[in-house]
Design a protein around this motif. Sequence first.
Motif, PDB file in Angstrom:
ATOM      1  N   GLU A 169      -6.291  -2.288  -0.912  1.00 26.56           N
ATOM      2  CA  GLU A 169      -5.656  -3.600  -1.098  1.00 26.56           C
ATOM      3  C   GLU A 169      -6.586  -4.590  -1.806  1.00 26.56           C
ATOM      4  O   GLU A 169      -6.173  -5.360  -2.674  1.00 26.56           O
ATOM      5  CB  GLU A 169      -5.247  -4.193   0.257  1.00 26.56           C
ATOM      6  N   GLY A 172      -5.820   6.838   3.860  1.00 27.10           N
ATOM      7  CA  GLY A 172      -6.281   5.449   3.901  1.00 27.10           C
ATOM      8  C   GLY A 172      -5.536   4.559   2.913  1.00 27.10           C
ATOM      9  O   GLY A 172      -5.615   3.341   2.991  1.00 27.10           O
ATOM     10  N   GLY A 226      -8.796  -4.762   3.229  1.00 24.43           N
ATOM     11  CA  GLY A 226      -8.177  -3.435   3.097  1.00 24.43           C
ATOM     12  C   GLY A 226      -8.738  -2.675   1.915  1.00 24.43           C
ATOM     13  O   GLY A 226      -9.291  -3.251   0.984  1.00 24.43           O
ATOM     14  N   ASP A 227      -8.569  -1.382   1.962  1.00 29.07           N
ATOM     15  CA  ASP A 227      -8.991  -0.522   0.863  1.00 29.07           C
ATOM     16  C   ASP A 227      -7.868   0.477   0.623  1.00 29.07           C
ATOM     17  O   ASP A 227      -7.584   1.283   1.513  1.00 29.07           O
ATOM     18  CB  ASP A 227     -10.287   0.206   1.251  1.00 29.07           C
ATOM     19  N   ARG A 232     -10.852  -6.428   8.672  1.00 34.33           N
ATOM     20  CA  ARG A 232     -11.694  -6.416   7.445  1.00 34.33           C
ATOM     21  C   ARG A 232     -10.762  -6.335   6.246  1.00 34.33           C
ATOM     22  O   ARG A 232      -9.560  -6.153   6.397  1.00 34.33           O
ATOM     23  CB  ARG A 232     -12.633  -5.218   7.501  1.00 34.33           C
ATOM     24  N   ASN A 257      -6.137  -4.816  11.181  1.00 30.39           N
ATOM     25  CA  ASN A 257      -7.470  -4.417  10.768  1.00 30.39           C
ATOM     26  C   ASN A 257      -8.311  -5.685  10.762  1.00 30.39           C
ATOM     27  O   ASN A 257      -7.785  -6.793  10.616  1.00 30.39           O
ATOM     28  CB  ASN A 257      -7.446  -3.784   9.380  1.00 30.39           C
ATOM     29  N   PHE A 265      -6.212  -8.610   8.893  1.00 28.83           N
ATOM     30  CA  PHE A 265      -5.348  -7.837   7.995  1.00 28.83           C
ATOM     31  C   PHE A 265      -4.247  -7.261   8.880  1.00 28.83           C
ATOM     32  O   PHE A 265      -4.505  -6.439   9.749  1.00 28.83           O
ATOM     33  CB  PHE A 265      -6.233  -6.770   7.354  1.00 28.83           C
ATOM     34  N   LYS A 312       0.680   4.711   1.794  1.00 27.14           N
ATOM     35  CA  LYS A 312      -0.196   5.417   2.736  1.00 27.14           C
ATOM     36  C   LYS A 312      -0.117   6.933   2.637  1.00 27.14           C
ATOM     37  O   LYS A 312      -1.083   7.627   2.899  1.00 27.14           O
ATOM     38  CB  LYS A 312       0.169   5.022   4.165  1.00 27.14           C
ATOM     39  N   ASP A 352       0.867  -1.185   0.000  1.00 23.90           N
ATOM     40  CA  ASP A 352       0.000   0.000   0.000  1.00 23.90           C
ATOM     41  C   ASP A 352       0.903   1.234   0.000  1.00 23.90           C
ATOM     42  O   ASP A 352       2.097   1.123   0.302  1.00 23.90           O
ATOM     43  CB  ASP A 352      -0.872  -0.039   1.270  1.00 23.90           C
TER      44      ASP A 352
HETATM   45  N1  GLY Z   1      -5.215   0.623   3.095  1.00 22.24           N
HETATM   46  C1  GLY Z   1      -5.236   0.468   4.481  1.00 22.24           C
HETATM   47  C2  GLY Z   1      -6.510   0.090   5.083  1.00 22.24           C
HETATM   48  O1  GLY Z   1      -7.390  -0.446   4.460  1.00 22.24           O
HETATM   49  O2  GLY Z   1      -6.659   0.313   6.267  1.00 22.24           O
END
Ligand code: GLY
Length: 430
Positions: free
Chosen positions: A293, A227, A290-291, A288, A286, A270, A215, A213
């Motif tokens: 990802e 994010g 990823g976003d 859930r 996390n 995650f 960030k 990712d």
């Molecule tokens: N890309 C990091 C997240 O989903 O927290």
Amino acid sequence: MKVLIVGGGGREHALAWKISQSPLVREVLVAPGNAGTAKLARNVDVVAKDVKGLVELAKTEKVDLVVVGPEEPLVLGLADELRATKIDVFGPGAAGAKLEGSKSFAKDFLEAHRIPTGMSKKFDRSGAAKAFLEGQKQWPQVVKADGLAAGKGVFIVSSAREGCVIVDQLMEEKRLGSAGVRIVIEEFVVGEEVSVLAITDGEAILILEPVMDHKQAGDGDTGPNTGGMGVVSPHPTLSSRVMRQIEQHVLVPTLHGLRREEIPFRGVIFAGLMLTDSGPKVLEYNCRFGDPETQAVLRRMKSDLVPYLVAAARGKLAELDGPDWDRRVCVGVVGASEGYPGEYRRGDAIEGLDEAGAVEDVVVFQAGTRASARHVLTDGGRVLCVTALGDDANVAREKAYTAFDKLRWNGKFARRDIGLKRPSKARIVR
Ligand code: GLY
């Protein structure tokens, strides 16, 4: 099957895209969804944190499986409520979601189960936090709000003065509301970031392809934390040897720790990791997908995702073999609205979606968008993510930016360096 996806970002568009391809699925609902999900599923106007409304929706629509995208409903206990009504749900209950919902809980968990992580201390009083910062010799330090802050609760501070300002903003002025009344101050861990996502039912674990990712908002990892502004999968600098270390020293002990603490967990664990000279260290958990990802991982997953979601929700993950992966590289470039991650513009018309989506091997996943009568409009900080597959990172990158440059909206910005990182020898030979 009828599947309800909870959330309305790029991750949920990618989930809807993948789930709707499954021969097992008859209908996909997304609550609340966005202009992208509306094209391949039925959007329902219930927001992701409306636990009661979502349970009601799942019941009245007789859905067979609920897939929860964002962390907030999980922390609020949506999965517990759904399970209590005997609806299959992919996502942990509130006890498991606390790994993301409370940074201090996660740190205690990591330490209790001897999972490698940076040194840290938690604070409930601003005076003690500031005194601690003033005593530090090593800079920068990381100040984290304990609670959920939508990716805006982590501050890298390079002096006690800077740190004390953040402490006051969080703990005294309550800039992030109750999320910042407790904070964690953590050593700044140097290395390469890796996102590792694993599907689990609390017993078995299925590790998905690792992702890099990006960030920070600016090229070369500069500017404020976001994010996530872009993704590359497979991770360009992660060797299979280090991946095994992550499995042995992080993921398996995490699962054991959850079992020992009697925390059921059916969903995604995650681990946000830093690859350091002394091995991988967990920066955060996390609870859930990823976003952004997920957008890259799902582009590369050749197998049907739905059997894994169902098996995890029902505690039968061990019965499945691992999925097949596309060997190509996926590069995902996030397009954001001017001002993000601070106050950002909204309501600008987005042009060029069809042209961008027509570039070979490209799929555009919408995030902060909404449909008006004539246009798709920006409606969030991260507007969309352009994903492209290619035989190597250069090819994927070229396609992703070619498509990205066909998109136009006022205040559009993106990083231009996604997919540029190459394996460093030091990393590869370890
Ligand atoms: N890309 C990091 C997240 O989903 O927290």
